[in-house]
Motif scaffolding. Structure first.
Motif, mmCIF file in Angstrom:
data_model
loop_
_atom_site.group_PDB
_atom_site.id
_atom_site.type_symbol
_atom_site.label_atom_id
_atom_site.label_comp_id
_atom_site.label_asym_id
_atom_site.label_seq_id
_atom_site.Cartn_x
_atom_site.Cartn_y
_atom_site.Cartn_z
ATOM 1 N N ALA A 35 17.091 -10.705 30.013
ATOM 2 C CA ALA A 35 17.048 -10.349 31.571
ATOM 3 C C ALA A 35 17.541 -8.984 31.378
ATOM 4 C CB ALA A 35 18.561 -11.308 31.750
ATOM 5 N N VAL A 36 17.295 -8.111 30.863
ATOM 6 C CA VAL A 36 17.701 -6.660 31.154
ATOM 7 C C VAL A 36 16.723 -5.945 31.714
ATOM 8 C CG1 VAL A 36 18.642 -4.629 30.465
ATOM 9 C CG2 VAL A 36 19.904 -6.065 30.045
ATOM 10 N N ASP A 37 15.504 -6.652 30.459
ATOM 11 C CA ASP A 37 14.131 -6.322 30.438
ATOM 12 C C ASP A 37 14.066 -6.763 31.399
ATOM 13 O OD1 ASP A 37 14.246 -4.881 27.660
ATOM 14 O OD2 ASP A 37 13.775 -6.629 27.080
ATOM 15 N N LYS A 38 13.734 -7.584 32.520
ATOM 16 C CA LYS A 38 12.942 -8.045 32.686
ATOM 17 C C LYS A 38 13.396 -7.309 34.386
ATOM 18 C CE LYS A 38 11.515 -12.601 31.986
ATOM 19 N NZ LYS A 38 12.876 -14.275 32.061
ATOM 20 N N SER A 39 15.139 -7.346 34.107
ATOM 21 C CA SER A 39 15.535 -6.233 35.311
ATOM 22 C C SER A 39 14.759 -4.172 35.790
ATOM 23 C CB SER A 39 16.334 -5.687 35.730
ATOM 24 O OG SER A 39 16.968 -5.686 34.808
ATOM 25 N N ILE A 40 14.329 -4.400 34.528
ATOM 26 C CA ILE A 40 14.401 -2.581 34.503
ATOM 27 C C ILE A 40 13.109 -2.673 34.932
ATOM 28 C CG2 ILE A 40 13.620 -1.319 32.621
ATOM 29 C CD1 ILE A 40 15.580 -2.110 31.298
ATOM 30 N N LEU A 41 12.315 -4.167 34.831
ATOM 31 C CA LEU A 41 10.632 -3.808 34.969
ATOM 32 C C LEU A 41 9.986 -4.275 36.660
ATOM 33 C CD1 LEU A 41 8.538 -6.388 32.635
ATOM 34 C CD2 LEU A 41 8.131 -3.448 32.637
ATOM 35 N N SER A 42 10.814 -4.606 36.877
ATOM 36 C CA SER A 42 10.853 -4.563 38.380
ATOM 37 C C SER A 42 11.152 -3.504 39.238
ATOM 38 C CB SER A 42 12.249 -5.900 39.130
ATOM 39 O OG SER A 42 13.528 -5.937 38.536
ATOM 40 N N ALA B 277 10.056 0.890 42.694
ATOM 41 C CA ALA B 277 9.438 2.584 42.499
ATOM 42 C C ALA B 277 8.361 2.887 42.425
ATOM 43 C CB ALA B 277 10.328 3.497 40.752
ATOM 44 N N GLN B 278 6.977 2.217 41.438
ATOM 45 C CA GLN B 278 6.313 2.669 41.919
ATOM 46 C C GLN B 278 5.955 2.378 43.027
ATOM 47 O OE1 GLN B 278 4.005 0.735 38.717
ATOM 48 N NE2 GLN B 278 4.454 2.480 37.513
ATOM 49 N N GLN B 279 5.568 1.027 43.583
ATOM 50 C CA GLN B 279 5.192 0.831 45.363
ATOM 51 C C GLN B 279 5.770 2.005 46.208
ATOM 52 O OE1 GLN B 279 6.896 -2.575 46.368
ATOM 53 N NE2 GLN B 279 4.850 -4.109 44.778
ATOM 54 N N ALA B 280 7.166 2.507 45.548
ATOM 55 C CA ALA B 280 8.027 2.903 46.995
ATOM 56 C C ALA B 280 7.005 4.595 46.801
ATOM 57 C CB ALA B 280 9.288 3.563 46.765
ATOM 58 N N LEU B 281 6.802 4.902 45.203
ATOM 59 C CA LEU B 281 5.912 6.129 45.151
ATOM 60 C C LEU B 281 4.915 6.499 46.314
ATOM 61 C CD1 LEU B 281 5.670 9.326 43.954
ATOM 62 C CD2 LEU B 281 5.126 7.709 42.056
#
Length: 439
Positions: free
Chosen positions: A22-29, A34-38
């Motif tokens: 679950a932690v890995d999925k949240s980090i990927l999201s 962040a990439q979209q915002a950049l």
């Protein structure tokens, strides 16, 4: 027991595995957000940068316009604020320029011997003088004495256009050249050119033939001469040079006919050569001819080996003499022709110096003409010597090659001993002896 322990461990660590996923999925999201915002921030910055660049270019153009307007205003202010001293300097410069132009006009008037006009009429005087010069450009024929092509002095109407001079004498017209003795006819015009010059003398209008080289082209055309005329200028020493040239040419033709008609030398193997030598009938082989046949005949007729080699050597020397005969004469001609040419040149130079002693060196035609005639013999000597050297080299090489082939054939004969030849003779003599014994 081991299975139970594994099961307990799996039950204990299963929640941890689920939590880690679950932690890995949240980090990927979070990373994707962040990439979209950049990306959106970068697009916004690019759009703002383009707008700022446009505004900056507009402002730069406005600054340049304001600078030009400021420079114009400053110049206008400087003109308005000029002091009396600066205005006086400008007036002095204009006066100096006026005085310089006036001095040029006065100098031109003095050079042309014009009457000194009033200050206000200087330019008008120059214009009137220009009209006078233009009027003088109209054709004006003046009677003068000219020397005809036959050497007779006659009166003719002469038109001088700078260095070019033309004449009209009755129905004759042409170009004149200036010499030490006066005006001389250099070229008589014919056809339309002559008629145009006659019309110019009668009516004042017409086209004329103009020589931009000032008669030099005519002089160059007169320098063209035939070969006989050129050789005749060489004088007495050209005769022996021509005689030696004819002598070398006759010898070269005769030797060429002799050398290139020689039969080809046939080189035979040792066994074949021994068989031919042992043959009694000399007419059995007709392929050998000339000098090679003479060597073969000596080998057949002389059974003594030592005496045969001496005869072969003597025959080779005779053949060499026949091959090289008269070739030395061509070499002598090639050597003596330049010397005869040099002798003719020295004689011509002596005559030239005698003419200079009598008439002086003021006239360059006397000196240059004598030197040119003196060098003709050197030219003839070189013209004869160079082909003679080439012919001598070619014919000598041909004779040398043929003699080397003859020498190789004679050496091949001399290497045959009696043991190589006698068995063939003995085999021919044994047959009748055996036949007689049987009888």
């Amino acid at each position: 027991m081991k299975l139970l322990k594994v099961t307990l461990l799996f039950i204990l660590f299963a929640p941890l595995f689920v939590q880690a996923q679950a932690v890995d999925k949240s980090i990927l999201s979070d990373i994707k957000k962040a990439q979209q915002a950049l990306k959106s921030a970068q697009d916004k910055v690019a759009a703002e940068r383009a707008a700022i660049a446009k505004k900056l270019s507009v402002l730069q153009r406005q600054v340049l316009t304001q600078r030009e307007k400021t420079a114009v205003v400053r110049r206008a202010q400087d003109e308005n604020t000029l002091g009396l001293t600066q205005l006086q300097q400008r007036i002095d410069g204009w006066r100096a320029q006026h005085n310089f132009q006036q001095n040029l006009i006065n100098r031109f008037i003095r050079q042309q011997d014009l009457p000194v006009p009033e200050k206000t009429g200087s330019l008008g005087s120059i214009l009137r003088h220009s009209e006078t010069l233009l009027a003088q450009l109209s054709p004006t024929f003046n009677p003068q004495a000219v020397i005809t092509e036959s050497g007779v002095i006659e009166q003719a109407d002469v038109l001088a256009l700078g260095p070019v001079m033309l004449f009209v004498n009755g129905e004759q017209a042409g170009l004149l050249e200036s010499g030490n003795n006066g005006l001389k006819i250099s070229l008589s015009l014919e056809g339309a050119s002559r008629q145009s010059l006659l019309d110019l003398a009668k009516t004042g209008r017409g086209s004329i033939s103009f020589d931009p080289s000032n008669s030099k082209a005519i002089a160059m055309a007169r320098q063209h001469e035939s070969a006989i005329e050129h050789i005749s200028k060489g004088g007495l020493w050209a005769i022996p040079i021509l005689f030696f040239a004819l002598f070398a040419l006759v010898i070269a033709i005769a030797k060429s006919w002799q050398l290139f008609r020689l039969p080809k030398i046939q080189l035979l193997p040792g066994s074949k050569l021994a068989e031919w030598i042992s043959q009694k009938d000399l007419n059995q082989d007709n392929s050998l001819d000339g000098m090679q046949a003479s060597l073969m005949q000596i080998a057949r007729q002389e059974p003594n080996i030592a005496h045969r080699d001496d005869l072969l050597f003597n025959q080779l020397q005779l053949s060499k003499y026949r091959l090289e005969r008269w070739l030395g004469a061509i070499a002598v001609v090639a050597s003596i022709s330049p010397l005869l040419g040099l002798l003719g040149t020295v004689s011509g130079m002596i005559e030239t110096f005698k003419m200079m002693t009598l008439f002086g060196s003021g006239d360059p035609e006397v000196v240059s003409g004598g030197i040119a005639q003196a060098l003709i013999t050197t030219e003839l000597g070189l013209v004869v010597a160079i082909p003679a050297l080439i012919l001598n080299a070619l014919l000598s090489r041909r004779a040398k090659n043929y003699y080397q082939q003859l020498e190789s054939f004679a050496l091949q004969i001399s290497q045959l001993s009696e043991s190589n030849i006698k068995p063939l003779h003995s085999s021919e003599h044994e047959k009748p002896v055996r036949a007689a014994g049987a009888c």
